[in-house]
Write a protein that holds these residues in place. Sequence first.
Motif, short mmCIF file in Angstrom:
data_model
loop_
_atom_site.label_atom_id
_atom_site.label_comp_id
_atom_site.label_asym_id
_atom_site.label_seq_id
_atom_site.Cartn_x
_atom_site.Cartn_y
_atom_site.Cartn_z
N ILE A 68 0.84 -1.20 0.00
CA ILE A 68 0.00 0.00 0.00
C ILE A 68 0.88 1.25 0.00
CG2 ILE A 68 -1.62 1.36 1.40
CD1 ILE A 68 -2.83 -1.39 2.26
N MET A 69 1.92 1.26 0.84
CA MET A 69 2.82 2.42 0.86
C MET A 69 3.43 2.66 -0.52
SD MET A 69 4.90 2.22 4.45
CE MET A 69 4.66 0.56 5.05
N ARG A 70 3.89 1.58 -1.16
CA ARG A 70 4.52 1.71 -2.48
C ARG A 70 3.54 2.23 -3.53
NH1 ARG A 70 8.15 -3.31 -1.36
NH2 ARG A 70 10.04 -2.19 -0.79
N ALA A 71 2.27 1.89 -3.39
CA ALA A 71 1.27 2.38 -4.34
C ALA A 71 0.98 3.87 -4.15
CB ALA A 71 -0.03 1.58 -4.19
N CYS A 72 1.24 4.38 -2.95
CA CYS A 72 0.88 5.76 -2.60
C CYS A 72 1.99 6.77 -2.79
CB CYS A 72 0.40 5.82 -1.15
SG CYS A 72 -1.16 4.96 -0.87
N VAL A 73 3.24 6.33 -2.84
CA VAL A 73 4.37 7.24 -2.92
C VAL A 73 5.33 6.81 -4.01
CG1 VAL A 73 4.21 7.93 -0.48
CG2 VAL A 73 5.70 6.04 -1.13
N GLU A 74 6.25 7.68 -4.32
CA GLU A 74 7.26 7.41 -5.35
C GLU A 74 8.26 6.35 -4.90
OE1 GLU A 74 9.06 7.84 -9.04
OE2 GLU A 74 7.23 8.85 -8.38
N GLU A 75 8.66 6.45 -3.63
CA GLU A 75 9.73 5.57 -3.15
C GLU A 75 9.51 5.24 -1.68
OE1 GLU A 75 14.53 5.99 -2.46
OE2 GLU A 75 13.58 7.20 -4.01
N VAL A 76 9.74 3.98 -1.33
CA VAL A 76 9.68 3.50 0.05
C VAL A 76 10.99 2.81 0.36
CG1 VAL A 76 8.55 1.95 1.69
CG2 VAL A 76 7.18 3.09 -0.07
N THR A 77 11.62 3.21 1.47
CA THR A 77 12.84 2.56 1.93
C THR A 77 12.60 2.07 3.35
OG1 THR A 77 14.14 4.13 0.64
CG2 THR A 77 15.31 2.88 2.31
N VAL A 78 12.92 0.80 3.59
CA VAL A 78 12.78 0.23 4.92
C VAL A 78 14.15 -0.24 5.37
CG1 VAL A 78 11.67 -1.55 6.33
CG2 VAL A 78 10.42 -0.53 4.40
N ASP A 79 14.60 0.26 6.51
CA ASP A 79 15.90 -0.11 7.06
C ASP A 79 15.66 -0.70 8.44
OD1 ASP A 79 18.64 -0.39 7.46
OD2 ASP A 79 18.84 1.67 8.20
N ARG A 80 15.86 -2.00 8.56
CA ARG A 80 15.65 -2.70 9.82
C ARG A 80 17.00 -3.01 10.44
NH1 ARG A 80 12.22 -6.87 7.84
NH2 ARG A 80 10.43 -5.53 7.73
N THR A 81 17.22 -2.56 11.69
CA THR A 81 18.46 -2.85 12.40
C THR A 81 18.11 -3.38 13.78
OG1 THR A 81 18.68 -0.68 13.45
CG2 THR A 81 19.59 -0.90 11.21
N ASP A 82 19.14 -3.70 14.55
CA ASP A 82 18.91 -4.14 15.93
C ASP A 82 18.33 -3.03 16.79
OD1 ASP A 82 19.92 -6.63 15.31
OD2 ASP A 82 21.93 -6.21 16.10
N ASP A 83 18.50 -1.77 16.37
CA ASP A 83 18.01 -0.61 17.13
C ASP A 83 16.58 -0.21 16.74
OD1 ASP A 83 20.42 -0.38 18.48
OD2 ASP A 83 21.28 0.88 16.91
N GLY A 84 15.99 -0.87 15.77
CA GLY A 84 14.63 -0.53 15.36
C GLY A 84 14.52 -0.48 13.86
N THR A 85 13.44 0.11 13.40
CA THR A 85 13.16 0.19 11.96
C THR A 85 12.92 1.64 11.58
OG1 THR A 85 12.16 -2.01 12.01
CG2 THR A 85 11.62 -0.62 10.13
N THR A 86 13.47 2.02 10.43
CA THR A 86 13.24 3.34 9.86
C THR A 86 12.62 3.16 8.48
OG1 THR A 86 15.13 4.26 11.04
CG2 THR A 86 14.31 5.52 9.16
N VAL A 87 11.50 3.81 8.27
CA VAL A 87 10.83 3.80 6.97
C VAL A 87 10.87 5.22 6.43
CG1 VAL A 87 8.63 3.44 5.77
CG2 VAL A 87 9.30 1.91 7.65
N VAL A 88 11.33 5.36 5.19
CA VAL A 88 11.35 6.66 4.54
C VAL A 88 10.39 6.59 3.36
CG1 VAL A 88 12.72 8.41 3.35
CG2 VAL A 88 13.72 7.10 5.24
N LEU A 89 9.45 7.53 3.34
CA LEU A 89 8.47 7.64 2.26
C LEU A 89 8.77 8.92 1.49
CD1 LEU A 89 5.34 6.98 4.51
CD2 LEU A 89 6.50 5.30 3.06
N ARG A 90 8.97 8.79 0.18
CA ARG A 90 9.22 9.96 -0.67
C ARG A 90 8.04 10.08 -1.63
NH1 ARG A 90 11.13 11.44 -5.62
NH2 ARG A 90 12.39 13.32 -5.71
#
Length: 165
Positions: free
Chosen positions: A134-156
């Motif tokens: 759904i995120m990918r359908a709504c925005v130009e770019e989705v980046t998901v970075d999962r680490t031991d410290d948590g997850t960061t999602v960037v929506l462009r």
Amino acid sequence: MPPSSDQDRRLEHDRSRAAEATLQLVLDVDWVSPSIARDRLRRWLTAHRWSPAHVDDLVLALNEAVSNSIEHGHGLTAPTRDDSAQPVEVHGRVVTESDGARHVELTVRDRGSWRAPADAHSSAGSSRGHGVTIMRACVEEVTVDRTDDGTTVVLRSRSVPPPLT
């Protein structure tokens, strides 16, 4: 009856706050948080004169990202609140491109550790597991970075033309 000058000043103050260059949210790990994020993002984008269709896409994408942080990052599945969890942070900024077009970058960060929800279904007919799609359908770019410290999602977002003056 026209609004009083106090009302005018309050409205102008609200508009100027909403049009701030960045959006900063610190959200509790609570199932109310996605609705708070949706409302604040909608007001912020409207203050930046974003088109309604683009606003709807970004609001839906942010809703999915925040919901995933709460459910997968912290394992919250019931309509409860986890006061011991680190909050979900949302940062948004408007980027003006060289041709005057603009796009929004939204960053959603949690400090949880990814886990599948307890009621996840692996069957092909499941209605779960479509958040990133759904995120990918709504925005130009989705980046998901999962680490031991948590997850960061960037929506462009997709670019929009400059606002009319």
